[in-house]
Design an enzyme around this catalytic site. Structure first.
Site, PDB file in Angstrom:
ATOM      1  N   ASP A   1       0.903  -1.149   0.000  1.00  0.00           N
ATOM      2  CA  ASP A   1       0.000   0.000   0.000  1.00  0.00           C
ATOM      3  C   ASP A   1       0.939   1.195   0.000  1.00  0.00           C
ATOM      4  OD1 ASP A   1      -1.382   2.306   0.911  1.00  0.00           O
ATOM      5  OD2 ASP A   1      -2.971   1.044   1.713  1.00  0.00           O
ATOM      6  N   HIS A   2       1.061   1.859  -1.147  1.00  0.00           N
ATOM      7  CA  HIS A   2       2.174   2.811  -1.269  1.00  0.00           C
ATOM      8  C   HIS A   2       2.035   4.008  -0.330  1.00  0.00           C
ATOM      9  CE1 HIS A   2      -0.426   4.942  -4.171  1.00  0.00           C
ATOM     10  NE2 HIS A   2       0.329   5.993  -3.971  1.00  0.00           N
TER      11      HIS A   2
ATOM     12  N   HIS B   1      -5.758   2.973   1.243  1.00  0.00           N
ATOM     13  CA  HIS B   1      -4.968   4.117   1.724  1.00  0.00           C
ATOM     14  C   HIS B   1      -5.652   4.878   2.867  1.00  0.00           C
ATOM     15  CE1 HIS B   1      -2.913   3.098  -1.869  1.00  0.00           C
ATOM     16  NE2 HIS B   1      -3.610   3.833  -2.702  1.00  0.00           N
TER      17      HIS B   1
END
Ligand SMILES: NC(=O)C1=CN([C@@H]2O[C@H](COP(=O)(O)OP(=O)(O)OC[C@H]3O[C@@H](n4cnc5c(N)ncnc54)[C@H](OP(=O)(O)O)[C@@H]3O)[C@@H](O)[C@H]2O)C=CC1
Ligand SMILES: O=C1O[C@H](COP(=O)(O)O)[C@@H](O)[C@H](O)[C@H]1O
Length: 495
Positions: A181-182, A244
């Site tokens: 999950d950047h 996010h």
């Protein structure tokens, strides 16, 4: 980053000819190499169906780095020369034998010791198949470690996520799976814990006694661009909120971990997800708003609405905007709304968190009848990185009035640094075996459980979808969501 470690590994990128590899993975790997964070004993093997040669891939990598990274490109040729390409269809079992031969050869050539990262930069329907062939064709059978990096979306709902998880768990252990999950790789998202747990002034106030509400906004200026095919099946709820935004909620709401270990941090985050008050299908409208962008004006130019985008159905009801109110049923947060908001084609590209503190119990200052402004802690995630604290000071020249004082810290302004890109940090973490900033299956499971109730209610909802003008901060309904609680969205686009 743990600068002392220089992990060595073969990195196999499934989807090496695609957009993510080009825009994020190659530049991030190059930064790691250039800064000496990864060993020179590495090789990258790119996979796609296109009949590329090693040289074609190297040219693409070189071009992508020149496009994405400004400034010096020292060591670029050495870096590119360690890229190899294998054209194969990931659904064909036989091709894994050839891939194994290539990996074994590169392993001996670069003395890598059997370490392998398998990065799935492809559509999720292939993840299970790839994982199972990697195992059955013995590509994971090495003397070193093997790790699987999985891109989002991890499933489409709880059921599909469970199926996918079962498939990959047949081939990889939980501690070998890195669900990326950047947002968890962003500097200021990682800073949330430090701001909270390393400052005596915040943690005692971090609860329902002192905090009125929390607001998290992640707005984008871009529309869906050429991702209409993917986005039509996803929408903003699955694309941004399930991962996010819920991850940021957990970091803001979690209790202090006993220690800074992956297990302890994850365990506290999981408790937050378990404490989220489930949304009852009939009540979704009371706490969640969805909308779609219509036409509007950007920088003086007219832009079209979502329904005119490529690969979007003309009568699509896919939401490009979501605002929601989450409640966390535990001692710390009972009664404190966490408002979230995300959307495409909004007024600004900005991710910010605003923590609004409760007012003083009694107002001593006149201010012509107004209360002093609320105290706010603003965490600037992007594009600027930093934090500000909005306090009240004496209004110059008056005796009983206050004025707002903004104590602002900008990481860029003061340090003049360019913080590592999220993918750079996460790729490095994966290579050193640190899974703290990746999602554990329990987090994925609980977040889908929460999200499914909302998406099911929306699927059965025959009402028309609210629209918002491109270039605005969303529809009126999102304002109303807070107004009915006596709050308003702080104008993050101006903060
Ligand atoms: N792009 C982005 O900004 C982001 C992407 N993601 C996720 O990353 C993943 C990849 O996205 P993206 O790069 O945009 O997708 P693209 O469509 O640009 O790339 C898909 C890749 O998959 C390869 N591919 C497709 N089918 C096969 C097959 N049967 N065998 C071998 N290779 C195949 C394609 O290669 P070829 O055409 O040569 O066969 C191509 O390299 C997705 O899960 C996406 O959700 C997540 C966050 C952001
Ligand atoms: O995961 C995704 O994130 C991007 C936004 O990422 P950011 O780092 O630029 O904030 C979003 O555009 C995309 O739709 C989504 O898949």
């Amino acid at each position: 980053m743990h600068k002392n470690e220089q992990p060595k590994s073969i990195i196999v990128i499934f989807g090496a000819t695609g957009d993510l590899a080009k825009r994020k993975l190659y530049p991030s790997l190059f930064h790691l190499f250039q800064k000496g964070h990864i060993s020179e004993q590495f090789a990258v093997v790119g996979i796609g169906r296109r009949e590329w040669s090693d040289e074609t891939l190297r040219t693409q990598v070189r071009d992508s780095i020149k496009n994405e990274i400004e400034g010096e490109h020292t060591k670029l040729e050495e870096f590119c020369n360690q890229f190899y390409y294998k054209a194969l269809n990931v659904t064909s079992k036989q091709s894994y034998t050839e891939l194994k031969t290539l990996l074994d050869q590169l392993d001996s050539r670069y003395h890598i010791g059997g370490n392998r990262v398998f990065y799935m930069a492809m559509a999720p329907e292939f993840f299970g198949t790839i994982a199972s062939y990697l195992k059955s064709e013995q590509l994971t059978d090495t003397e070193g470690w093997t790790r699987l990096v999985i891109e989002k979306p991890f499933g489409h709902d709880l059921e599909s996520a469970e199926t996918l998880n079962t498939e990959i768990r047949e081939a990889f252990r939980e501690d070998e799976i890195y669900r990326i999950d950047h947002y968890l790789g962003k500097e200021m998202v990682q800073n949330i814990q430090v701001i909270r747990f390393a400052n005596a002034v915040f943690e005692p106030l971090w609860n329902n006694q002192h905090i009125a509400n929390v607001q998290i906004t992640s707005s984008e200026r871009l529309g869906v661009e050429d991702r209409g095919g993917y986005y039509e099946n996803s929408g903003a709820l699955r694309d941004m909120v399930q991962n996010h935004l819920l991850q940021m909620v957990t970091l803001l709401a979690m209790d202090p971990p006993l220690r800074l270990t992956t297990e302890e941090i994850r365990s506290e985050k999981i408790k937050v997800l378990r404490a989220l008050r489930p949304i009852v299908e009939q009540k979704v409208k009371d706490s969640f708003v969805r909308a779609q962008y219509g036409q509007g004006v950007y920088d003086g130019e007219k832009v079209q609405g979502y329904l005119k985008e490529k690969n979007v159905a003309p009568d699509s009801k896919t939401e490009t905007f979501v605002a929601g109110k989450l409640l966390i049923d535990n001692y710390r947060w009972a009664g404190v709304p966490f408002y979230i908001r995300t959307g495409k084609r909004m007024a600004a590209k900005s991710t910010k968190i605003v923590i609004e503190f409760k007012p003083q119990p009694h107002n001593l200052y006149l201010n012509n009848g107004d209360d002093p402004g609320a105290n706010l802690l603003v965490i600037h995630i992007q594009p600027d990185e930093g934090m500000s604290l909005m306090l009240n000071g004496k209004k110059i020249g008056t005796t009983g009035d206050t004025s707002s004082v903004n104590l602002h810290y900008s990481q860029h302004g003061i340090d003049g640094i360019n913080t590592p890109e999220a993918y750079e940090r996460l790729l490095f973490d994966c290579m050193i075996g640190d899974a703290t900033n990746f999602a554990h299956w329990d987090e994925v499971n609980l977040s889908w459980t929460y999200i499914d109730a909302i998406s099911e209610a929306w699927e059965g909802d025959k009402d028309s979808l609210p629209s918002y003008s491109s270039g605005s901060m969303g529809p009126k309904e999102a304002e109303d969501l807070l107004l009915k609680d006596g709050f308003h969205w702080w104008p993050i686009e101006k903060m």
